[in-house]
Design an enzyme around this catalytic site. Structure first.
Site, PDB file in Angstrom:
ATOM      1  N   ARG A 198       0.807  -1.212   0.000  1.00 27.35           N
ATOM      2  CA  ARG A 198       0.000   0.000   0.000  1.00 27.35           C
ATOM      3  C   ARG A 198       0.844   1.268   0.000  1.00 27.35           C
ATOM      4  O   ARG A 198       0.310   2.360  -0.061  1.00 27.35           O
ATOM      5  CB  ARG A 198      -0.903   0.013   1.230  1.00 27.35           C
ATOM      6  N   ARG A 253       7.900   6.729  -5.548  1.00 29.98           N
ATOM      7  CA  ARG A 253       7.995   7.329  -6.879  1.00 29.98           C
ATOM      8  C   ARG A 253       9.114   8.355  -6.943  1.00 29.98           C
ATOM      9  O   ARG A 253       9.473   8.950  -5.925  1.00 29.98           O
ATOM     10  CB  ARG A 253       6.655   7.898  -7.324  1.00 29.98           C
ATOM     11  N   ARG A 283      -7.097  -5.782  14.495  1.00 31.74           N
ATOM     12  CA  ARG A 283      -6.520  -4.676  15.230  1.00 31.74           C
ATOM     13  C   ARG A 283      -7.634  -3.677  15.467  1.00 31.74           C
ATOM     14  O   ARG A 283      -8.485  -3.449  14.584  1.00 31.74           O
ATOM     15  CB  ARG A 283      -5.398  -3.998  14.422  1.00 31.74           C
ATOM     16  N   ARG A 305      -1.132   8.387  14.382  1.00 35.43           N
ATOM     17  CA  ARG A 305      -1.285   9.602  13.580  1.00 35.43           C
ATOM     18  C   ARG A 305      -2.234  10.570  14.243  1.00 35.43           C
ATOM     19  O   ARG A 305      -3.013  10.205  15.115  1.00 35.43           O
ATOM     20  CB  ARG A 305      -1.748   9.279  12.149  1.00 35.43           C
ATOM     21  N   GLU A 350      -4.935   8.614  16.978  1.00 34.52           N
ATOM     22  CA  GLU A 350      -5.284   7.199  16.825  1.00 34.52           C
ATOM     23  C   GLU A 350      -4.303   6.331  17.598  1.00 34.52           C
ATOM     24  O   GLU A 350      -3.115   6.316  17.293  1.00 34.52           O
ATOM     25  CB  GLU A 350      -5.233   6.787  15.346  1.00 34.52           C
ATOM     26  N   TYR A 369      -8.979  -6.556   4.226  1.00 34.17           N
ATOM     27  CA  TYR A 369      -8.563  -5.161   4.417  1.00 34.17           C
ATOM     28  C   TYR A 369      -8.986  -4.374   3.175  1.00 34.17           C
ATOM     29  O   TYR A 369      -8.186  -4.107   2.291  1.00 34.17           O
ATOM     30  CB  TYR A 369      -7.046  -5.173   4.597  1.00 34.17           C
ATOM     31  N   ASP A 382     -10.494  -1.234   0.878  1.00 34.57           N
ATOM     32  CA  ASP A 382     -10.731   0.193   0.759  1.00 34.57           C
ATOM     33  C   ASP A 382     -12.199   0.377   0.398  1.00 34.57           C
ATOM     34  O   ASP A 382     -12.865  -0.574  -0.018  1.00 34.57           O
ATOM     35  CB  ASP A 382      -9.858   0.785  -0.352  1.00 34.57           C
TER      36      ASP A 382
HETATM   37  N1  UDP Z   1       2.839   2.674   6.723  1.00 33.28           N
HETATM   38  C1  UDP Z   1       4.106   2.997   7.185  1.00 33.28           C
HETATM   39  N2  UDP Z   1       4.403   4.308   7.469  1.00 33.28           N
HETATM   40  C2  UDP Z   1       3.495   5.295   7.305  1.00 33.28           C
HETATM   41  C3  UDP Z   1       2.210   4.984   6.825  1.00 33.28           C
HETATM   42  C4  UDP Z   1       1.904   3.660   6.547  1.00 33.28           C
HETATM   43  O1  UDP Z   1       4.947   2.130   7.323  1.00 33.28           O
HETATM   44  O2  UDP Z   1       3.819   6.458   7.612  1.00 33.28           O
HETATM   45  C5  UDP Z   1       2.537   1.261   6.406  1.00 33.28           C
HETATM   46  C6  UDP Z   1       2.061   0.511   7.622  1.00 33.28           C
HETATM   47  O3  UDP Z   1       2.563  -0.807   7.531  1.00 33.28           O
HETATM   48  C7  UDP Z   1       0.562   0.527   7.459  1.00 33.28           C
HETATM   49  C8  UDP Z   1       0.392   0.430   5.950  1.00 33.28           C
HETATM   50  O4  UDP Z   1       1.512   1.158   5.444  1.00 33.28           O
HETATM   51  O5  UDP Z   1      -0.045  -0.546   8.127  1.00 33.28           O
HETATM   52  C9  UDP Z   1      -0.889   1.025   5.419  1.00 33.28           C
HETATM   53  O6  UDP Z   1      -1.041   2.309   5.917  1.00 33.28           O
HETATM   54  P1  UDP Z   1      -2.201   3.318   5.452  1.00 33.28           P
HETATM   55  O7  UDP Z   1      -2.056   4.546   6.279  1.00 33.28           O
HETATM   56  O8  UDP Z   1      -2.172   3.438   3.988  1.00 33.28           O
HETATM   57  O9  UDP Z   1      -3.488   2.484   5.826  1.00 33.28           O
HETATM   58  P2  UDP Z   1      -4.852   2.880   6.534  1.00 33.28           P
HETATM   59  O10 UDP Z   1      -4.607   2.681   7.995  1.00 33.28           O
HETATM   60  O11 UDP Z   1      -5.122   4.292   6.210  1.00 33.28           O
HETATM   61  O12 UDP Z   1      -5.819   1.893   5.980  1.00 33.28           O
END
Ligand code: UDP
Length: 373
Positions: A172, A176, A249, A280, A300, A348, A350
């Site tokens: 995910r 780039r 989780r 975050r 969170e 999981y 979206d």
């Molecule tokens: N992730 C990470 N650092 C970040 C943000 C995300 O390593 O700053 C990794 C982490 O393993 C996470 C996954 O990317 O579980 C997906 O995160 P994202 O925020 O895209 O998922 P959401 O919680 O929003 O579904």
């Protein structure tokens, strides 16, 4: 003949789409939800003029124009582009990993300079066949990015060592070599103007909804009401956990109203170190470019799921996926129950996945052309 054609368990995105489409086809639907509101985990509440994502931030994104048009047919979406920041021990980095991040990390100014550093770090760790998330990440982005921006966040989020997590989670995180902070690669993204609750409210217009009704507790009576059940709850709970409990989780959300107009200058700031207990901070007004005098922020805190908590993220490792398969076999054999959505599918997802799957199911059930390709 029973009173309703469909009893739809769960007033989230999956249930609302199914109810909307079935109602359009002249079917009589009853939607129930155990919470005191509809819209499931995309529920937003207006606090001080700001639409607060009460169960975690949701940003709609898709590359499928049909899905985009579908959700936009209920409410207009804005042009919000997700560009999260990472705060690692006070240092700020742009996400996803892009030329801005590489400049902030190493002061490199060109894609070639960045590639040279990343490739050298990848060569140094020398992992050819990654077996887990840590190895996958190190072999894709090298050690600086992994240790500053991935490891701490991921281990907090999942409550497990990165060496014990499946590699797919990290897919995910795009990388780039342009100066582009757009988190998603999709053609379309945005937030419904007026909040997600409005989106679901529009879908459920003309549909009977009963809140604070617990299907699992009262299923014997509730089943008498409808010919078929559409179940979007937890699949293991449906079967009384007979093979064991699927792991999730969960999150604790700490919402705060602050007497200042702009707390962090961005909707999403991730805290990627291991020590900060939250993953975050969301500042909701920035999803809709709000200019209110106050602001609402949410921290969170990830936690292991217990039956008292909301299940947010399925832990799709081998053990849980095998357990899910056993429940899935039972579900497949049901004649009058349709299972769907994140909790029933234990995936999981979206939001765009959920829209696609709900519309696919509608097509299957009613034997028609799908609205989406
Ligand atoms: N992730 C990470 N650092 C970040 C943000 C995300 O390593 O700053 C990794 C982490 O393993 C996470 C996954 O990317 O579980 C997906 O995160 P994202 O925020 O895209 O998922 P959401 O919680 O929003 O579904």
């Amino acid at each position: 003949m029973k009173e309703y054609d469909f009893l739809i368990v769960g007033a989230g995105l999956y249930g609302a789409i199914f109810a909307h489409e079935a109602t359009k086809k002249g079917k009589k639907c009853l939607v129930i939800d155990k919470r005191n509101h509809f819209a499931g985990n995309i529920y937003t509440e207006n606090i001080k003029g700001i639409n607060v994502h009460m169960y975690g931030a949701h940003i709609f994104h898709t590359s499928n124009k049909d899905i985009w048009d579908y959700v936009n047919s209920f409410v207009e979406f804005n042009r919000y582009t997700n560009s999260p920041l990472a705060n690692y021990k006070g240092e700020m980095y742009n996400l996803p990993f892009n030329m801005n991040t590489f400049y902030q990390l190493w002061k490199v100014k060109t894609p070639n300079e960045a590639k040279n550093i990343i490739n050298a770090q990848i060569a140094e760790v020398n992992i050819s066949d990654p077996q887990n998330l840590e190895e996958q990440a190190l072999s894709l982005v090298g050690s600086d990015i992994y240790y500053k921006l991935i490891k701490g966040y991921t281990e907090k989020q999942w409550g497990r060592k990165a060496t014990e997590l499946p590699a797919f989670i990290i897919k995910r995180l795009p990388i780039r070599f342009t100066f582009d902070n757009n988190y998603f690669n999709d053609n379309y993204q945005g937030i419904p103007i007026g909040g997600y609750t409005k989106l679901i409210e529009k879908m459920l217009t003309g549909v009977e909804v009963r809140l604070e009704v617990d299907y699992i507790k009262d299923r014997n009576q509730l089943n008498l009401l409808a010919e078929k059940v559409v179940y979007s709850g937890m699949i293991d709970e449906y079967y009384d956990y007979r093979f064991g409990t699927l792991e999730y989780r969960s999150l604790k959300f700490d919402h705060q109203i602050l007497d200042e107009p702009n707390f962090q200058g961005n909707a999403v700031v991730n805290y990627t170190d291991a020590e900060t207990p939250f993953t975050r901070i969301i500042e909701h007004k920035h999803f809709e470019f709000g200019i209110q005098p106050q602001t609402v922020v949410t921290r969170e805190y990830p936690k292991e799921w217990t039956p008292k908590d909301e299940p947010y993220y399925p832990v799709n490792d081998t053990k849980n996926d095998l357990l899910f398969k056993k429940y899935k076999e039972l579900a497949n054999a049901e004649e009058n129950v349709i299972f769907g959505g994140r909790l029933a599918d234990y995936k999981y997802y979206d939001m765009h996945h959920v829209v696609a799957l709900a519309l696919k199911k509608v097509k299957e059930v009613f034997g028609e052309q799908s609205i989406i390709k």
